[in-house]
Design an enzyme around this catalytic site. Structure first.
Site, PDB file in Angstrom:
ATOM      1  N   ASP A  52       0.720  -1.206  -0.020  1.00  0.00           N
ATOM      2  CA  ASP A  52      -0.058   0.002  -0.113  1.00  0.00           C
ATOM      3  C   ASP A  52       0.869   1.361  -0.041  1.00  0.00           C
ATOM      4  OD1 ASP A  52      -2.050  -1.757   0.511  1.00  0.00           O
ATOM      5  OD2 ASP A  52      -1.563  -1.683   2.750  1.00  0.00           O
TER       6      ASP A  52
ATOM      7  N   ASP B 261      -1.910  -2.311  -4.794  1.00  0.00           N
ATOM      8  CA  ASP B 261      -2.593  -2.714  -3.866  1.00  0.00           C
ATOM      9  C   ASP B 261      -3.598  -1.652  -3.184  1.00  0.00           C
ATOM     10  OD1 ASP B 261      -3.767  -4.585  -2.078  1.00  0.00           O
ATOM     11  OD2 ASP B 261      -2.036  -4.749  -0.631  1.00  0.00           O
TER      12      ASP B 261
ATOM     13  N   ASP C 197      -4.246   1.603   4.035  1.00  0.00           N
ATOM     14  CA  ASP C 197      -5.019   0.612   4.744  1.00  0.00           C
ATOM     15  C   ASP C 197      -4.646   0.503   6.327  1.00  0.00           C
ATOM     16  OD1 ASP C 197      -6.254  -0.292   2.462  1.00  0.00           O
ATOM     17  OD2 ASP C 197      -5.016  -2.194   2.421  1.00  0.00           O
TER      18      ASP C 197
ATOM     19  N   ARG D  80     -13.872   0.460  -1.992  1.00  0.00           N
ATOM     20  CA  ARG D  80     -13.312   0.512  -0.631  1.00  0.00           C
ATOM     21  C   ARG D  80     -13.128   2.020  -0.210  1.00  0.00           C
ATOM     22  NH1 ARG D  80      -8.845  -4.721  -0.295  1.00  0.00           N
ATOM     23  NH2 ARG D  80     -10.351  -6.223  -1.005  1.00  0.00           N
TER      24      ARG D  80
END
Length: 450
Positions: free
Chosen positions: A231, A270, A274, A324
């Site tokens: 990430d 990715d 996160d 997301r």
């Protein structure tokens, strides 16, 4: 639920509300160094020493989030290369307060002498090649089982070489801030905030964090998927983190330019930001999330740490985001005054904005969605039937809309509409949001602080 009245001037309040009272000696030293200015109330305003304001989301809990505000001169750094940044970060176990000023764009895919590194450099000496990998694990001949053998071992070895270069571990009590006016940011890097506390990350552009060596997983979904690591910013077991005025983007490498193998997109990106593995007390505000697929994951699995994953997300701009924004599990998540522009941008077509699952307790209030005329409100949300989304005052194309009711009317796995907590740390919550899209476009993301 606590709320504040709309502020007459966002730009003015942005510069006056984030202040830190320091000692006279510190003020004198800062003025002498040319880094301190005074506001009308005679409080010092110093971008590098600013701390999270009181009641500004979950990260204001407990002793709050101060990052490296107490750093001495020996632990205050200005960096412009990857090698300098690594040296300034030091050991991940060293809790000495530090301030790191990032000047310009740092390319994480460079060696210690500044030479540009490519995927071929990381693969060199490992025996890995994409063509050999594709031949070895073609589902038509290899079947639907996890890759193993010579080429998978070589892929992991090449991936490890890249990981050692681009993953930048942040210690506790650290502030990392982009120097205004220098287009500060990190290209291709992955900032890891793992098992540490009290970290501030501000005014930086995180761009094009790529995994050179995605892994093929034929068991991921009905048709398999290419899965990547890294990430742009990862929080794992991190506590009291403030991410403010950053920009996250895949640019200049958009997913639509990537090849397709085995019928699936070769995904090199990715997450953007996160928040997993029991991370807790996090405030994410005034960032821009642009041109990205799997943008923000809260909770690494349906069994991540109960009682943690408390996250506030406010005044962020999301545009060109597939999904997301965030996907939330387990925790208590507060989303307010965010703007979601679901127009397809650079090939990033939206699937949904917010996903609440694994009994997540989400309060989403006074957010704004801009959606195409033919888009369905029911597709703004997602869930597994166990998550909750409460909150009112959300607008869709300027109209007050019950987004949960729209979702539930169209889906068998209903979102619950009540939560087990009431947000109290709501600094800056605006009750009138009709101009929010315009306001956040010019005041969020990297490069808007001074």
């Amino acid at each position: 639920m606590a709320s504040a009245s709309p502020r007459p001037s966002h730009r003015r309040s942005l510069r006056t509300r984030r202040t830190l009272v320091v000692s006279a000696a510190a003020v004198a030293a800062a003025v002498g160094a040319g880094v301190l200015v005074m506001n009308a109330n005679a409080y010092p305003v110093d971008l590098y020493h600013q701390v999270l304001p009181a009641k500004d989301g979950w990260a204001a809990s407990g002793s709050g989030t101060t990052g490296g505000a107490k750093a001495d001169a020996a632990h205050t750094f200005t960096v412009s290369t990857r090698a300098q940044l690594v040296k300034a970060l030091g050991s991940a176990t060293d809790t000495t307060p530090r301030i790191i000023k990032v000047k310009g764009t740092i390319d994480a895919n460079t060696n210690d002498s500044g030479k540009k590194l490519t995927c071929a450099d990381y693969a060199s000496g490992t025996g890995y090649s994409l063509s050999a990998y594709l031949k070895a694990f073609d589902p038509a001949t290899y079947g639907k089982k996890a890759p193993s053998g010579t080429q998978e071992t070589a892929r992991k070895a090449a991936q490890d070489k890249q990981k050692k270069n681009i993953v930048l571990r942040v210690p506790s009590n650290t502030t990392i801030v982009g120097v205004p006016g220098t287009k500060a940011g990190i290209l291709g890097g992955s900032v890891l905030v793992q098992n540490v506390k009290n970290v501030i990350i501000r005014n930086l552009t995180f761009a094009d964090t790529q995994d050179c060596f995605p892994q093929w997983d034929p068991t991921d979904g009905s048709a398999g998927e290419w899965n990547s690591n890294y990430d742009s910013v990862t929080l794992r077991g991190a506590t009291n983190v403030w991410a403010d005025h950053n920009t996250f983007t895949d640019a200049p490498t958009f997913d639509k330019t990537e090849a397709t193998y085995y019928g699936r997109k070769y995904q090199v990106h990715d997450g953007a930001l996160d928040i997993t593995n029991g991370s807790d007390l996090v405030t994410v505000e005034r960032n821009q999330f642009l041109n990205h697929d799997k943008t923000m994951l809260i909770g690494s699995s349906d069994t991540d740490s109960t009682g943690k994953l408390r996250v506030t997300i406010h005044h962020n701009l999301w545009k060109g985001i597939v999904q997301r924004a965030p996907l939330a599990r387990i925790g208590q998540i507060h989303l307010y005054n965010n703007v979601y522009d679901t127009t397809t941008v650079n090939g990033y077509a939206p699937k949904y904005s917010l996903d609440s699952r694994a009994k997540a307790q989400v309060v989403a209030e006074r957010n704004v969605w801009k959606i195409p005329a033919d888009a369905k409100v029911a597709k703004l949300l997602s869930g597994d039937g166990t998550g909750s989304v409460a909150g009112t005052g959300n607008l869709v194309n300027g109209k007050a809309t019950d987004i949960v009711a729209a979702y539930n009317a169209a889906n068998s796995k209903k979102l619950k509409t009540t939560v087990n907590w009431t947000p109290a740390l709501t600094a800056g919550l605006q009750t009138t949001v009709t101009s929010l899209l315009t306001d956040l476009t010019g005041t969020t993301g990297a490069g808007t602080l001074s």
